[in-house]
Design a protein around this motif. Structure first.
Motif, PDB file in Angstrom:
ATOM      1  N   MET A  99       0.837  -1.196   0.000  1.00  0.00           N
ATOM      2  CA  MET A  99       0.000   0.000   0.000  1.00  0.00           C
ATOM      3  C   MET A  99       0.871   1.245   0.000  1.00  0.00           C
ATOM      4  O   MET A  99       1.976   1.230   0.540  1.00  0.00           O
ATOM      5  CB  MET A  99      -0.902  -0.010   1.238  1.00  0.00           C
ATOM      6  CG  MET A  99      -1.915  -1.147   1.254  1.00  0.00           C
ATOM      7  SD  MET A  99      -2.993  -1.099   2.683  1.00  0.00           S
ATOM      8  CE  MET A  99      -3.805   0.483   2.453  1.00  0.00           C
ATOM      9  N   ASP A 100       0.386   2.326  -0.626  1.00  0.00           N
ATOM     10  CA  ASP A 100       1.189   3.531  -0.672  1.00  0.00           C
ATOM     11  C   ASP A 100       0.722   4.553   0.372  1.00  0.00           C
ATOM     12  O   ASP A 100      -0.275   4.339   1.072  1.00  0.00           O
ATOM     13  CB  ASP A 100       1.199   4.137  -2.081  1.00  0.00           C
ATOM     14  CG  ASP A 100      -0.175   4.615  -2.549  1.00  0.00           C
ATOM     15  OD1 ASP A 100      -1.022   4.968  -1.702  1.00  0.00           O
ATOM     16  OD2 ASP A 100      -0.405   4.642  -3.776  1.00  0.00           O
ATOM     17  N   HIS A 101       1.463   5.642   0.445  1.00  0.00           N
ATOM     18  CA  HIS A 101       1.235   6.645   1.481  1.00  0.00           C
ATOM     19  C   HIS A 101      -0.187   7.205   1.426  1.00  0.00           C
ATOM     20  O   HIS A 101      -0.866   7.308   2.459  1.00  0.00           O
ATOM     21  CB  HIS A 101       2.258   7.776   1.301  1.00  0.00           C
ATOM     22  CG  HIS A 101       2.287   8.765   2.414  1.00  0.00           C
ATOM     23  ND1 HIS A 101       2.676   8.438   3.697  1.00  0.00           N
ATOM     24  CD2 HIS A 101       1.987  10.097   2.435  1.00  0.00           C
ATOM     25  CE1 HIS A 101       2.614   9.515   4.464  1.00  0.00           C
ATOM     26  NE2 HIS A 101       2.194  10.532   3.724  1.00  0.00           N
ATOM     27  N   ASP A 102      -0.644   7.545   0.233  1.00  0.00           N
ATOM     28  CA  ASP A 102      -1.981   8.125   0.106  1.00  0.00           C
ATOM     29  C   ASP A 102      -3.070   7.144   0.531  1.00  0.00           C
ATOM     30  O   ASP A 102      -4.097   7.546   1.103  1.00  0.00           O
ATOM     31  CB  ASP A 102      -2.226   8.589  -1.329  1.00  0.00           C
ATOM     32  CG  ASP A 102      -1.430   9.834  -1.687  1.00  0.00           C
ATOM     33  OD1 ASP A 102      -1.003  10.555  -0.754  1.00  0.00           O
ATOM     34  OD2 ASP A 102      -1.226  10.077  -2.886  1.00  0.00           O
ATOM     35  N   GLN A 103      -2.859   5.876   0.249  1.00  0.00           N
ATOM     36  CA  GLN A 103      -3.839   4.868   0.664  1.00  0.00           C
ATOM     37  C   GLN A 103      -3.932   4.787   2.186  1.00  0.00           C
ATOM     38  O   GLN A 103      -5.023   4.651   2.745  1.00  0.00           O
ATOM     39  CB  GLN A 103      -3.474   3.504   0.075  1.00  0.00           C
ATOM     40  CG  GLN A 103      -3.710   3.412  -1.417  1.00  0.00           C
ATOM     41  CD  GLN A 103      -3.211   2.098  -2.004  1.00  0.00           C
ATOM     42  OE1 GLN A 103      -2.060   1.679  -1.755  1.00  0.00           O
ATOM     43  NE2 GLN A 103      -4.047   1.430  -2.765  1.00  0.00           N
ATOM     44  N   TYR A 104      -2.793   4.872   2.861  1.00  0.00           N
ATOM     45  CA  TYR A 104      -2.824   4.863   4.326  1.00  0.00           C
ATOM     46  C   TYR A 104      -3.565   6.091   4.861  1.00  0.00           C
ATOM     47  O   TYR A 104      -4.324   5.985   5.844  1.00  0.00           O
ATOM     48  CB  TYR A 104      -1.406   4.826   4.885  1.00  0.00           C
ATOM     49  CG  TYR A 104      -0.721   3.493   4.742  1.00  0.00           C
ATOM     50  CD1 TYR A 104      -1.334   2.319   5.171  1.00  0.00           C
ATOM     51  CD2 TYR A 104       0.554   3.395   4.176  1.00  0.00           C
ATOM     52  CE1 TYR A 104      -0.702   1.085   5.028  1.00  0.00           C
ATOM     53  CE2 TYR A 104       1.193   2.179   4.043  1.00  0.00           C
ATOM     54  CZ  TYR A 104       0.557   1.026   4.464  1.00  0.00           C
ATOM     55  OH  TYR A 104       1.189  -0.188   4.324  1.00  0.00           O
ATOM     56  N   LEU A 105      -3.380   7.228   4.227  1.00  0.00           N
ATOM     57  CA  LEU A 105      -4.089   8.430   4.674  1.00  0.00           C
ATOM     58  C   LEU A 105      -5.596   8.275   4.481  1.00  0.00           C
ATOM     59  O   LEU A 105      -6.389   8.708   5.329  1.00  0.00           O
ATOM     60  CB  LEU A 105      -3.578   9.662   3.923  1.00  0.00           C
ATOM     61  CG  LEU A 105      -2.086   9.981   4.043  1.00  0.00           C
ATOM     62  CD1 LEU A 105      -1.794  11.368   3.503  1.00  0.00           C
ATOM     63  CD2 LEU A 105      -1.595   9.848   5.463  1.00  0.00           C
ATOM     64  N   ASP A 106      -5.993   7.645   3.386  1.00  0.00           N
ATOM     65  CA  ASP A 106      -7.415   7.387   3.165  1.00  0.00           C
ATOM     66  C   ASP A 106      -7.975   6.472   4.251  1.00  0.00           C
ATOM     67  O   ASP A 106      -9.098   6.670   4.738  1.00  0.00           O
ATOM     68  CB  ASP A 106      -7.634   6.746   1.792  1.00  0.00           C
ATOM     69  CG  ASP A 106      -7.421   7.717   0.646  1.00  0.00           C
ATOM     70  OD1 ASP A 106      -7.433   8.952   0.890  1.00  0.00           O
ATOM     71  OD2 ASP A 106      -7.237   7.240  -0.492  1.00  0.00           O
ATOM     72  N   VAL A 107      -7.197   5.469   4.645  1.00  0.00           N
ATOM     73  CA  VAL A 107      -7.646   4.547   5.705  1.00  0.00           C
ATOM     74  C   VAL A 107      -7.827   5.311   7.011  1.00  0.00           C
ATOM     75  O   VAL A 107      -8.830   5.124   7.713  1.00  0.00           O
ATOM     76  CB  VAL A 107      -6.644   3.390   5.875  1.00  0.00           C
ATOM     77  CG1 VAL A 107      -6.996   2.555   7.110  1.00  0.00           C
ATOM     78  CG2 VAL A 107      -6.630   2.507   4.634  1.00  0.00           C
ATOM     79  N   ILE A 108      -6.878   6.163   7.348  1.00  0.00           N
ATOM     80  CA  ILE A 108      -7.001   6.959   8.578  1.00  0.00           C
ATOM     81  C   ILE A 108      -8.286   7.765   8.561  1.00  0.00           C
ATOM     82  O   ILE A 108      -9.054   7.775   9.536  1.00  0.00           O
ATOM     83  CB  ILE A 108      -5.786   7.897   8.748  1.00  0.00           C
ATOM     84  CG1 ILE A 108      -4.513   7.089   9.001  1.00  0.00           C
ATOM     85  CG2 ILE A 108      -6.024   8.883   9.902  1.00  0.00           C
ATOM     86  CD1 ILE A 108      -3.236   7.923   8.931  1.00  0.00           C
ATOM     87  N   ALA A 109      -8.544   8.450   7.452  1.00  0.00           N
ATOM     88  CA  ALA A 109      -9.726   9.310   7.361  1.00  0.00           C
ATOM     89  C   ALA A 109     -11.016   8.495   7.434  1.00  0.00           C
ATOM     90  O   ALA A 109     -11.924   8.814   8.222  1.00  0.00           O
ATOM     91  CB  ALA A 109      -9.679  10.110   6.058  1.00  0.00           C
ATOM     92  N   VAL A 110     -11.115   7.456   6.634  1.00  0.00           N
ATOM     93  CA  VAL A 110     -12.356   6.677   6.547  1.00  0.00           C
ATOM     94  C   VAL A 110     -12.624   5.904   7.835  1.00  0.00           C
ATOM     95  O   VAL A 110     -13.747   5.906   8.363  1.00  0.00           O
ATOM     96  CB  VAL A 110     -12.292   5.716   5.338  1.00  0.00           C
ATOM     97  CG1 VAL A 110     -13.456   4.732   5.369  1.00  0.00           C
ATOM     98  CG2 VAL A 110     -12.293   6.504   4.033  1.00  0.00           C
TER      99      VAL A 110
END
Length: 259
Positions: free
Chosen positions: A1-12
């Motif tokens: 997984m890339d950095h942006d995907q991890y940020l999406d997980v945090i938000a969602v």
């Protein structure tokens, strides 16, 4: 997984945590963390995200992060958590994932490490919110769940500091995510040593991740999301196949006992 995907997980996942947690009474016990109440769950995630927002934002010494004040009114906790999530995401977005930042893990001193850690922190505590509210636990993609298993065994279980030592005891286990094809081979042993910083002496049951153990004494197989939740103590082993020494499977589960 890339950095942006991890940020999406945090938000969602944090947003879902808040939506579900507020449906439970503030004093309701969190089944997966019996010392916590629903309000404590919201506070814990808010406090954690507050701290890591400042670390990812450039504070180099964790002792220089001021304490976050807990509101006296539990009704203010959802808004507090939402504010800390925004601060964390802002800090993680404005820096390159390869940039250095402090971490308690020697091998994890980067902004990207923080993003991954906080993604799985939010994910597992979202499950806690669903459990305390009596809601159905939502699924995640197999890739995210397998990454969660990998993060748990490699960040929390594997490795010892340079002032300690790992002594294998000859026992072994293997985890297999049958929906992604990922597998982890583990050797049991003990971590021993005395911290030069705190003076605390350690002698603990642990595991080390190794390249491969084709004939492990126990193999635990199942979908990655079931493995992830089982290791974190957020689900039982009903959806898993345990082949071999069941006591070793329980030993692994006990070692991974983390709130």
């Amino acid at each position: 997984m890339d950095h942006d995907q991890y940020l999406d997980v945090i938000a969602v996942e944090t947003a879902q945590l808040v939506r579900v947690a507020v449906t439970a009474p503030a004093a309701a016990e969190v089944p997966s963390c019996p010392t916590w109440r629903a309000a404590d769950l919201l506070w814990h995630v808010a406090e954690v995200q507050y701290f890591w927002a400042r670390i990812a934002g450039g504070v180099e010494d964790p002792d220089h992060v001021p304490d976050l004040a807990r509101p006296g009114d539990a009704a203010l906790l959802p808004q507090l958590l939402e504010e800390q999530t925004l601060a964390l995401l802002h800090a993680l977005r404005r820096r390159d994932p390869d940039e250095w930042c402090w971490s308690w893990a020697d091998e994890g001193q980067s902004v990207g490490w923080v993003a991954r850690r906080q993604a799985h922190e939010a994910l597992i505590h979202r499950v806690d919110a669903e459990l305390v509210a009596g809601a159905q636990v939502a699924d995640v993609t197999p890739a995210l769940a397998a990454d969660g298993v990998d993060e748990l065994v490699r960040v929390f279980l594997d490795g010892v500091p340079d002032w300690g030592a790992f002594s294998a005891d000859g026992r072994s286990a293997r985890l297999v995510a049958d929906d992604t094809g990922d597998a982890w081979s583990l050797r049991f042993g003990r971590f021993a040593g005395t911290s030069p910083y705190s003076g605390v002496a350690y002698d603990e049951d642990t595991v080390a991740v190794v390249a491969d153990i084709p004939a492990a004494e126990v193999t635990v197989t199942g979908p990655a999301w079931d493995l992830d939740r089982w290791l974190w103590g957020r689900a039982d082993a009903a959806a898993l196949a345990i082949d071999g020494d069941t006591a070793l499977a329980q030993r692994l589960r006990d070692i991974a006992q983390i709130e």
